[in-house]
Write a protein that holds these residues in place. Sequence first.
Motif: not given
Length: 411
Positions: A6-7, A196, A407
């Motif tokens: 995600d990060v 993301q 996000l």
Amino acid sequence: MAGEFDVVVVGGGIVGLATAYALTQARPDLRLALLEKENGFAAHQTGRNSGVIHSGVYYRPGSYKARFAVAGAAEMVEFCREQGIPHEVTGKLIVATSAAELPRMATLAERGRANGIPVIELDRAGIADYEPNVTGVAGLHIGTTGICDFPAVAAAFARLAREAGAELRPGRAVRSVDRRRDGVTVTTDAGELRAQVLVNCAGLHSDRIARMAGDDTGVRIVPFRGEYYELTEKRRDLVNGLVYPVPDPAFPFLGVHLTRGIHGDVHVGPNAVPAMAREGYDWRTVSPRDLADTLAFPGTWRILRRHWRYEVGELHRSLSKRAFTAAVQHLMPAVTSEDLVPATAGVRAQAVARDGSLLDDFAFAGFDPEDPRSPRRTVHVLNAPSPAATASLPIGREVARRALAALEAGA
């Protein structure tokens, strides 16, 4: 080594690690990776600072630095207590050595109180009560200043983030960033990661990571080396705590000061001189690439034109131990040249605008939850020099807030 996250956080100093910690606290289910080019964490600014937990007395009321330093100092003391990290709330003495400095000291006292910091004004006798070997015409005592072991704090952030599921990967230098509408691909010297959102906490290289990601913010990191001495072991008893001069608002650095560290050592300095490399911790270290970047940037020459008189003095103290000793003696006449031995230097990652102004506050770029026109998929910490270690917990939460909003916006 490819991975889906995600990060992805770039940078394993105290700000990057605090951000990773804050992200895992806010979203335990987050798929998170942190990349650090060195083989260990906290190798640069974090591992080479003076260990002072700053009170926030110097900073403009309402600024990020003021708010985050004041809150961060209290939080840092509590975090150290919880984690068993060496720390002490010592207080700090700011000393005016001439009548000409008294108006600036009065302004500083007003600023401290505006920031909610307890400030005690002292006369000569009051100074001697705290520091018998310091001379001055007046002083301020700031009771909330402290000291700690910031590398140990960074290690605790790393451990807590790992325990919460984050993947921390040292020895992974970022080579390129490909930002697209559906995410970001980060290429390292060990493979690719896809995410993301990219969070840039790269400190001395933050402007380069931003440009890799397609966000040229118009600022550059211009490195300044802080050169220190320390008192010999037999002379450490000259200093009880932390002793600072009244800063000159026309110059962006605090001047030569004395700081007793958590392990008993007493640092004296720094000189603030241009570094010939972003990781140039002595005059022998020169990076042609870094030097070319610095000299090609218009802001560098505008800084030099604006502050050249101050820099001549800094360079003189760098090259002459006698001149450095004389600067120390303004605060503490008992110090002699024989009392001073060279200590580890640091490099300040100072962000500079094209007009030559030094960014005087923490600065962020990339996605901004309050600006729908801001770039998606990236969050950059553009400027986080001192007191970033003190303020690392609130900085980490602010960066995490922006990253999680990015996000959600990109989903």
